[in-house]
Design a protein around this motif. Sequence first.
Motif, PDB file in Angstrom:
ATOM      1  N   ALA A 162      -2.648   0.952   6.694  1.00 45.30           N
ATOM      2  CA  ALA A 162      -2.248   2.339   6.433  1.00 45.30           C
ATOM      3  C   ALA A 162      -1.027   2.714   7.255  1.00 45.30           C
ATOM      4  O   ALA A 162      -0.139   3.426   6.777  1.00 45.30           O
ATOM      5  N   LEU A 163      -0.956   2.221   8.494  1.00 48.37           N
ATOM      6  CA  LEU A 163       0.198   2.527   9.340  1.00 48.37           C
ATOM      7  C   LEU A 163       1.462   1.874   8.794  1.00 48.37           C
ATOM      8  O   LEU A 163       2.546   2.456   8.874  1.00 48.37           O
ATOM      9  N   THR A 164       1.326   0.693   8.228  1.00 47.47           N
ATOM     10  CA  THR A 164       2.471   0.038   7.578  1.00 47.47           C
ATOM     11  C   THR A 164       2.991   0.893   6.432  1.00 47.47           C
ATOM     12  O   THR A 164       4.203   1.095   6.283  1.00 47.47           O
ATOM     13  N   ALA A 165       2.081   1.406   5.629  1.00 51.21           N
ATOM     14  CA  ALA A 165       2.481   2.273   4.517  1.00 51.21           C
ATOM     15  C   ALA A 165       3.130   3.550   5.035  1.00 51.21           C
ATOM     16  O   ALA A 165       4.179   3.978   4.536  1.00 51.21           O
ATOM     17  N   LEU A 166       2.520   4.161   6.053  1.00 49.37           N
ATOM     18  CA  LEU A 166       3.063   5.418   6.585  1.00 49.37           C
ATOM     19  C   LEU A 166       4.454   5.203   7.170  1.00 49.37           C
ATOM     20  O   LEU A 166       5.337   6.062   7.025  1.00 49.37           O
ATOM     21  N   HIS A 167       4.663   4.081   7.836  1.00 49.27           N
ATOM     22  CA  HIS A 167       5.989   3.783   8.390  1.00 49.27           C
ATOM     23  C   HIS A 167       7.062   3.893   7.322  1.00 49.27           C
ATOM     24  O   HIS A 167       8.100   4.540   7.517  1.00 49.27           O
ATOM     25  N   ASP A 168       6.821   3.276   6.168  1.00 51.18           N
ATOM     26  CA  ASP A 168       7.832   3.297   5.108  1.00 51.18           C
ATOM     27  C   ASP A 168       7.919   4.657   4.434  1.00 51.18           C
ATOM     28  O   ASP A 168       9.011   5.118   4.070  1.00 51.18           O
ATOM     29  N   HIS A 226       6.356   2.392  -3.549  1.00 51.27           N
ATOM     30  CA  HIS A 226       5.651   1.148  -3.238  1.00 51.27           C
ATOM     31  C   HIS A 226       4.713   1.343  -2.043  1.00 51.27           C
ATOM     32  O   HIS A 226       3.571   0.875  -2.061  1.00 51.27           O
ATOM     33  N   ALA A 227       5.192   2.011  -0.996  1.00 42.49           N
ATOM     34  CA  ALA A 227       4.361   2.230   0.186  1.00 42.49           C
ATOM     35  C   ALA A 227       3.106   3.022  -0.167  1.00 42.49           C
ATOM     36  O   ALA A 227       2.013   2.730   0.335  1.00 42.49           O
ATOM     37  N   ALA A 228       3.256   4.009  -1.030  1.00 42.73           N
ATOM     38  CA  ALA A 228       2.092   4.795  -1.453  1.00 42.73           C
ATOM     39  C   ALA A 228       1.106   3.922  -2.217  1.00 42.73           C
ATOM     40  O   ALA A 228      -0.111   4.015  -2.016  1.00 42.73           O
ATOM     41  N   ARG A 229       1.620   3.057  -3.082  1.00 44.51           N
ATOM     42  CA  ARG A 229       0.739   2.154  -3.834  1.00 44.51           C
ATOM     43  C   ARG A 229       0.053   1.155  -2.898  1.00 44.51           C
ATOM     44  O   ARG A 229      -1.143   0.878  -3.037  1.00 44.51           O
ATOM     45  N   PHE A 230       0.789   0.616  -1.938  1.00 45.76           N
ATOM     46  CA  PHE A 230       0.218  -0.324  -0.976  1.00 45.76           C
ATOM     47  C   PHE A 230      -0.930   0.337  -0.218  1.00 45.76           C
ATOM     48  O   PHE A 230      -1.984  -0.284  -0.013  1.00 45.76           O
ATOM     49  N   PHE A 231      -0.740   1.582   0.174  1.00 42.08           N
ATOM     50  CA  PHE A 231      -1.808   2.302   0.875  1.00 42.08           C
ATOM     51  C   PHE A 231      -3.033   2.453  -0.013  1.00 42.08           C
ATOM     52  O   PHE A 231      -4.160   2.165   0.409  1.00 42.08           O
ATOM     53  N   ARG A 232      -2.842   2.912  -1.243  1.00 43.86           N
ATOM     54  CA  ARG A 232      -3.984   3.117  -2.144  1.00 43.86           C
ATOM     55  C   ARG A 232      -4.747   1.819  -2.350  1.00 43.86           C
ATOM     56  O   ARG A 232      -5.986   1.804  -2.322  1.00 43.86           O
TER      57      ARG A 232
END
Length: 240
Positions: A162-168, A226-232
């Motif tokens: 989740a932190l990876t996604a939030l970073h982007d 993409h970051a939002a999709r990765f998080f989901r």
Amino acid sequence: MAEWKAKRFWTEAKAEQGPDGWEVRLDGRPVKTPAKALLVVPSKALAEAIAAEWDALEEAIDPGAMPLTRSANAAIDKVATQFDEVAALIAAYGETDLVCYRAEGPELLCAQQADAWDELLDWARDELEAPLETCVGVVPRPQPERSVARLRDEVVSLDPFALTALHDLVAMSGSLLIGLAALRGRLPEEDLWTRSRVDETFQESQWGADEEASVTASYKRGEFLHAARFFRLSQALPEN
């Protein structure tokens, strides 16, 4: 990075449950990250989506065609191993969040900023218990220490994926509130992206689009979505 240039050597990529989470296996052999760690992800949905990226490759391994694999690698090799540093970097955006800085004019731009950003500030105040103050201009204005601490708590509570996604999300939008709103599902990702572009969209309406700026904006939009999709996927949430 020689492993990225290898030609396809497998017949089938599959997601399989492992002792520490979901793994991606190529003909039964586990995929490893560039740092040689096992590629283990927290959800079946993300593992299956990553496996689909590997299955879609026709000849050579192409990182550009494997965004979910790249993000998972980053979560494992970089974010998990430097969690405190990454969290601090992201949380710092709460001290100078994009949505707090308002234009002096013209009136139309001021109205558009208010329309796009006031709702996010209300959400931060009411649901995150982190009221932030707005100001006119770009000179940094100190925010309430308690609010900054509450936003920091939101960031450090996340897992490495989740932190990876939030970073982007934050890096592409310039706003911690917009990034957190995306993780919380507060508004659709496209809507949030549009809200992050109020100033640029106004300038384009006045002076026309700049080709180079448009290319950059398109890239950032793609990375944001993409970051939002990765998080989901990492949280096994429904895809939009």
